[in-house]
Design a protein around this motif. Structure first.
Motif, PDB file in Angstrom:
ATOM      1  N   LEU A   1      42.105  27.062  77.209  1.00  0.00           N
ATOM      2  CA  LEU A   1      42.307  25.435  76.444  1.00  0.00           C
ATOM      3  C   LEU A   1      42.131  24.253  77.116  1.00  0.00           C
ATOM      4  CD1 LEU A   1      43.787  25.657  73.789  1.00  0.00           C
ATOM      5  CD2 LEU A   1      45.118  23.809  74.810  1.00  0.00           C
ATOM      6  N   PRO A   2      40.599  23.204  76.664  1.00  0.00           N
ATOM      7  CA  PRO A   2      40.166  22.051  77.355  1.00  0.00           C
ATOM      8  C   PRO A   2      41.358  21.068  77.820  1.00  0.00           C
ATOM      9  CG  PRO A   2      39.139  21.937  75.033  1.00  0.00           C
ATOM     10  CD  PRO A   2      40.225  23.525  75.382  1.00  0.00           C
ATOM     11  N   ALA A   3      43.183  20.647  77.833  1.00  0.00           N
ATOM     12  CA  ALA A   3      43.602  19.971  77.383  1.00  0.00           C
ATOM     13  C   ALA A   3      44.262  20.610  78.908  1.00  0.00           C
ATOM     14  CB  ALA A   3      44.622  19.952  76.554  1.00  0.00           C
ATOM     15  N   ASN A   4      44.828  19.265  79.704  1.00  0.00           N
ATOM     16  CA  ASN A   4      45.535  19.630  81.380  1.00  0.00           C
ATOM     17  C   ASN A   4      47.016  18.677  81.132  1.00  0.00           C
ATOM     18  OD1 ASN A   4      43.402  21.603  82.074  1.00  0.00           O
ATOM     19  ND2 ASN A   4      42.355  19.796  82.764  1.00  0.00           N
ATOM     20  N   ASN A   5      46.930  18.641  80.111  1.00  0.00           N
ATOM     21  CA  ASN A   5      48.433  17.572  79.762  1.00  0.00           C
ATOM     22  C   ASN A   5      49.007  17.162  78.075  1.00  0.00           C
ATOM     23  OD1 ASN A   5      47.195  14.455  79.166  1.00  0.00           O
ATOM     24  ND2 ASN A   5      46.222  14.826  81.108  1.00  0.00           N
TER      25      ASN A   5
ATOM     26  N   LYS B   1      45.550  14.997  71.620  1.00  0.00           N
ATOM     27  CA  LYS B   1      44.588  15.065  71.029  1.00  0.00           C
ATOM     28  C   LYS B   1      43.871  15.822  70.024  1.00  0.00           C
ATOM     29  CE  LYS B   1      43.065  10.813  73.427  1.00  0.00           C
ATOM     30  NZ  LYS B   1      43.015  10.730  75.043  1.00  0.00           N
ATOM     31  N   TRP B   2      43.482  17.210  71.389  1.00  0.00           N
ATOM     32  CA  TRP B   2      42.217  18.427  71.310  1.00  0.00           C
ATOM     33  C   TRP B   2      43.546  18.905  70.066  1.00  0.00           C
ATOM     34  CZ3 TRP B   2      43.605  23.419  70.675  1.00  0.00           C
ATOM     35  CH2 TRP B   2      42.469  24.271  70.407  1.00  0.00           C
ATOM     36  N   LEU B   3      44.777  18.362  69.827  1.00  0.00           N
ATOM     37  CA  LEU B   3      45.084  19.775  68.014  1.00  0.00           C
ATOM     38  C   LEU B   3      44.683  18.871  67.128  1.00  0.00           C
ATOM     39  CD1 LEU B   3      48.434  20.921  69.771  1.00  0.00           C
ATOM     40  CD2 LEU B   3      46.643  21.745  69.146  1.00  0.00           C
ATOM     41  N   GLU B   4      44.380  17.140  67.529  1.00  0.00           N
ATOM     42  CA  GLU B   4      44.808  16.660  66.193  1.00  0.00           C
ATOM     43  C   GLU B   4      42.725  16.647  65.802  1.00  0.00           C
ATOM     44  OE1 GLU B   4      46.189  13.859  64.427  1.00  0.00           O
ATOM     45  OE2 GLU B   4      43.928  13.579  63.479  1.00  0.00           O
ATOM     46  N   ALA B   5      42.110  16.917  67.109  1.00  0.00           N
ATOM     47  CA  ALA B   5      40.586  17.501  67.047  1.00  0.00           C
ATOM     48  C   ALA B   5      40.285  17.936  66.199  1.00  0.00           C
ATOM     49  CB  ALA B   5      39.843  16.692  67.817  1.00  0.00           C
TER      50      ALA B   5
ATOM     51  N   LYS C   1      42.342  20.252  64.509  1.00  0.00           N
ATOM     52  CA  LYS C   1      43.450  20.375  63.472  1.00  0.00           C
ATOM     53  C   LYS C   1      42.647  21.910  62.280  1.00  0.00           C
ATOM     54  CE  LYS C   1      43.109  16.798  60.175  1.00  0.00           C
ATOM     55  NZ  LYS C   1      43.133  15.434  60.863  1.00  0.00           N
ATOM     56  N   ASP C   2      41.440  21.945  61.989  1.00  0.00           N
ATOM     57  CA  ASP C   2      41.497  23.167  60.801  1.00  0.00           C
ATOM     58  C   ASP C   2      41.238  24.327  61.707  1.00  0.00           C
ATOM     59  OD1 ASP C   2      41.386  20.720  58.992  1.00  0.00           O
ATOM     60  OD2 ASP C   2      39.444  20.750  59.558  1.00  0.00           O
ATOM     61  N   LYS C   3      41.418  24.073  63.159  1.00  0.00           N
ATOM     62  CA  LYS C   3      41.119  25.527  63.670  1.00  0.00           C
ATOM     63  C   LYS C   3      42.128  26.312  64.335  1.00  0.00           C
ATOM     64  CE  LYS C   3      37.133  24.231  66.763  1.00  0.00           C
ATOM     65  NZ  LYS C   3      36.192  23.442  66.261  1.00  0.00           N
ATOM     66  N   VAL C   4      42.967  25.166  64.804  1.00  0.00           N
ATOM     67  CA  VAL C   4      43.520  26.121  66.101  1.00  0.00           C
ATOM     68  C   VAL C   4      45.026  26.688  64.775  1.00  0.00           C
ATOM     69  CG1 VAL C   4      46.205  24.955  66.934  1.00  0.00           C
ATOM     70  CG2 VAL C   4      43.832  23.718  66.484  1.00  0.00           C
ATOM     71  N   ASN C   5      45.621  27.917  65.563  1.00  0.00           N
ATOM     72  CA  ASN C   5      46.342  28.824  65.576  1.00  0.00           C
ATOM     73  C   ASN C   5      47.565  28.786  66.234  1.00  0.00           C
ATOM     74  OD1 ASN C   5      44.863  30.533  64.049  1.00  0.00           O
ATOM     75  ND2 ASN C   5      43.152  31.102  65.236  1.00  0.00           N
ATOM     76  N   LEU C   6      48.099  28.336  65.694  1.00  0.00           N
ATOM     77  CA  LEU C   6      50.047  28.624  66.433  1.00  0.00           C
ATOM     78  C   LEU C   6      50.620  29.719  65.995  1.00  0.00           C
ATOM     79  CD1 LEU C   6      52.046  26.662  67.620  1.00  0.00           C
ATOM     80  CD2 LEU C   6      53.063  26.137  65.056  1.00  0.00           C
ATOM     81  N   ALA C   7      51.077  30.498  67.093  1.00  0.00           N
ATOM     82  CA  ALA C   7      51.988  31.451  67.665  1.00  0.00           C
ATOM     83  C   ALA C   7      52.955  31.383  67.175  1.00  0.00           C
ATOM     84  CB  ALA C   7      51.188  32.427  68.659  1.00  0.00           C
ATOM     85  N   HIS C   8      54.302  32.028  66.521  1.00  0.00           N
ATOM     86  CA  HIS C   8      55.278  32.486  67.089  1.00  0.00           C
ATOM     87  C   HIS C   8      55.842  33.691  66.127  1.00  0.00           C
ATOM     88  CE1 HIS C   8      56.286  31.984  62.303  1.00  0.00           C
ATOM     89  NE2 HIS C   8      55.045  31.338  62.606  1.00  0.00           N
ATOM     90  N   ALA C   9      57.684  34.275  66.187  1.00  0.00           N
ATOM     91  CA  ALA C   9      57.704  35.345  65.892  1.00  0.00           C
ATOM     92  C   ALA C   9      58.933  35.962  64.434  1.00  0.00           C
ATOM     93  CB  ALA C   9      58.936  36.009  66.769  1.00  0.00           C
ATOM     94  N   GLY C  10      57.922  35.285  63.503  1.00  0.00           N
ATOM     95  CA  GLY C  10      58.171  35.043  62.400  1.00  0.00           C
ATOM     96  C   GLY C  10      59.753  33.724  61.787  1.00  0.00           C
ATOM     97  N   VAL C  11      59.423  33.891  60.376  1.00  0.00           N
ATOM     98  CA  VAL C  11      59.635  33.058  60.095  1.00  0.00           C
ATOM     99  C   VAL C  11      61.293  32.736  60.343  1.00  0.00           C
ATOM    100  CG1 VAL C  11      60.387  31.291  58.208  1.00  0.00           C
ATOM    101  CG2 VAL C  11      58.145  32.100  58.312  1.00  0.00           C
ATOM    102  N   GLY C  12      61.807  31.640  60.891  1.00  0.00           N
ATOM    103  CA  GLY C  12      63.675  32.114  61.548  1.00  0.00           C
ATOM    104  C   GLY C  12      63.791  32.214  63.314  1.00  0.00           C
ATOM    105  N   SER C  13      62.753  32.686  63.509  1.00  0.00           N
ATOM    106  CA  SER C  13      62.704  32.711  64.923  1.00  0.00           C
ATOM    107  C   SER C  13      62.629  31.549  65.983  1.00  0.00           C
ATOM    108  CB  SER C  13      61.344  32.821  65.864  1.00  0.00           C
ATOM    109  OG  SER C  13      60.241  32.393  65.240  1.00  0.00           O
ATOM    110  N   ALA C  14      63.132  31.266  67.263  1.00  0.00           N
ATOM    111  CA  ALA C  14      63.059  30.358  67.695  1.00  0.00           C
ATOM    112  C   ALA C  14      61.510  29.217  68.162  1.00  0.00           C
ATOM    113  CB  ALA C  14      63.806  30.672  68.847  1.00  0.00           C
TER     114      ALA C  14
END
Ligand code: ASP
Length: 325
Positions: free
Chosen positions: A131-135, A141-145, A147-160
Motif C-alpha cells: 500500500l503506498p501509505a507509510n503512516n 489521504k490514500w483512502l480518500e483518493a 475510496k471507489d476502489k478500496v476493499n476493507l476486509a472483516h469477519a462478517g457483520v457482528g465481528s470485532a
C-alpha cells in the motif's frame, strides 16, 4: 407392584433432563469458537483450553463454527443441551450483534449462562504490504483518493473487525467496499496476497505479521499506546486525528441457558484458576492481550458488563449507521 412403579416413575420425573454428574466433566468439553481456525478468537480459545485442562480436570476441544459474524456459533451454543459439554468462547460481537441485526436467532441476555470474562485485546489498523501509505495521515489521504476502489476486509457483520471497520469508515466519513470473511485468519491471507487493502484486527493476529513486515500497521485502536511490546511505538487512532476512537475486544465464556448451577460454578472456578496461569499470561500478553482478573470474571458481573456494553454500543452503532453493510 403398581404403587412402586408409580413411585419410580414419579422419582424419574423429578430428575433433571440432563443429569449433573458429580464427576463432571467425564468426557471432553466442546468449546465453540464462532470464527475460523487460526484467527485471534481461536488463539484465545486454544490457549484458554490448555489453561483450563488442569483446574477443570478434563479436556477441552475446539469447534470452529464460523459464519455470520459470530452469530452462527453463538446460536449453536444457545440451542445446545445445557449439560456443560458445549460452551462458547465469544467476544465483543455478542454485544454488538443485537444492534446490527434486525433479528437474531437467539436472545443474547436470556439464552446463555454467563460464565465469566477472559481478556481484553487491542486492535490495529493494518494494510497490505505494498500500500503506498507509510503512516496514518498518508493512509487517510490514500483512502480518500481511492475510496471507489478500496476493499476493507472483516469477519462478517457482528465481528470485532466489522465494528472497528464501521467506526473507522464513520470517523473518516468514507464509504468503502467491505469484504466479509468467516474470520480474520482467511481475511489476513487475502491481505497478505494483496486481494484486499485494509483491515482492523486484534494484536493477537497482527503482531507477527506487522513485525515481519508482511503487512503495514497504521494505528492501535485503544485510547493509549500499548505500554510495551513490539507495537509500543504505534500511534493511536485518536492521536492520529480520529478523536475518541476506542475499540478493544473483550472475550468471555458462555453456556446454554439452563446449564446446572453446579456446572456453572465449576467452570467459573476453573476459569478463574486458568486466568492466573503463568503460561496463559505469557502467551497472551506477548501478543498484546490483557488478562482480566477483576469482578467481571464472575458470572453475575460479566452478565452486567455485557448488558452495559449492549447499551453502550447501541447508540454508537446507530450513529455510524450509514456506513453499515
Ligand atoms: N478477529 C475476528 C473479528 O473480527 C474474529 C476472528 O477471526 O477471530 O471478530
Amino acid at each position: 407392584m403398581r404403587r412402586s412403579l408409580l413411585l419410580a416413575a414419579g422419582l424419574l420425573a423429578c430428575l433433571p433432563a440432563f443429569p449433573v454428574l458429580a464427576d463432571y466433566p467425564d468426557k471432553p468439553i466442546t468449546l465453540v469458537v464462532p470464527f475460523a481456525a487460526g484467527g485471534p478468537t481461536d488463539k484465545v480459545a486454544r490457549d484458554l483450553a490448555e489453561a483450563l485442562r488442569k483446574p477443570l480436570g478434563g479436556t477441552v476441544i475446539i469447534d470452529n463454527v464460523a459464519g455470520a459474524g459470530g452469530t452462527m456459533g453463538a446460536n449453536k451454543v444457545a440451542k445446545a443441551a445445557p449439560d456443560g459439554y458445549t460452551l462458547l468462547l465469544h467476544h465483543i460481537g455478542i454485544a454488538s450483534a443485537p444492534s446490527l441485526y434486525r433479528t437474531l436467532p437467539y436472545k443474547t441476555l436470556d439464552d446463555f449462562e454467563y460464565l465469566g470474562m477472559v481478556n481484553e485485546v487491542p486492535m490495529t489498523v493494518i494494510g497490505r504490504a505494498n500500500l503506498p501509505a507509510n503512516n496514518f495521515a498518508e493512509l487517510s489521504k490514500w483512502l480518500e483518493a481511492n475510496k471507489d476502489k478500496v476493499n476493507l476486509a472483516h469477519a462478517g457483520v457482528g465481528s470485532a473487525s466489522h465494528l472497528c471497520g464501521l467506526l473507522f469508515q464513520s470517523a473518516l466519513k468514507l464509504n468503502m467496499t467491505t469484504v466479509p470473511y468467516k474470520g480474520t485468519a482467511p481475511a489476513m491471507n487475502d491481505l497478505l496476497g494483496g486481494q484486499v487493502d485494509v483491515m482492523c484486527d486484534q494484536t493477537t493476529n497482527t503482531t507477527g505479521q506487522i513485525e515481519s513486515g508482511k503487512v503495514k500497521a497504521y494505528a492501535v485502536t485503544t485510547p493509549r499506546r500499548l505500554p510495551n511490546g513490539p507495537l509500543a511505538k504505534l500511534p493511536t487512532a485518536d492521536e492520529s486525528g480520529l478523536k475518541g476512537f476506542n475499540v478493544s475486544v473483550w472475550h468471555g465464556v458462555y453456556a446454554p441457558k439452563g446449564t446446572p448451577k453446579a456446572v456453572v460454578d465449576k467452570v467459573n472456578a476453573a476459569l478463574r484458576v486458568a486466568l492466573n496461569d503463568a503460561d496463559f499470561h505469557k502467551r497472551q500478553e506477548a501478543l498484546g492481550a490483557v488478562i482480566i482478573t477483576d469482578a467481571r470474571t464472575t458470572p453475575a458481573e460479566h452478565k452486567k458488563f455485557v448488558e452495559a456494553e449492549i447499551n453502550k454500543l447501541g447508540p454508537v452503532i446507530k450513529a455510524a449507521g450509514q456506513y453499515a453493510d
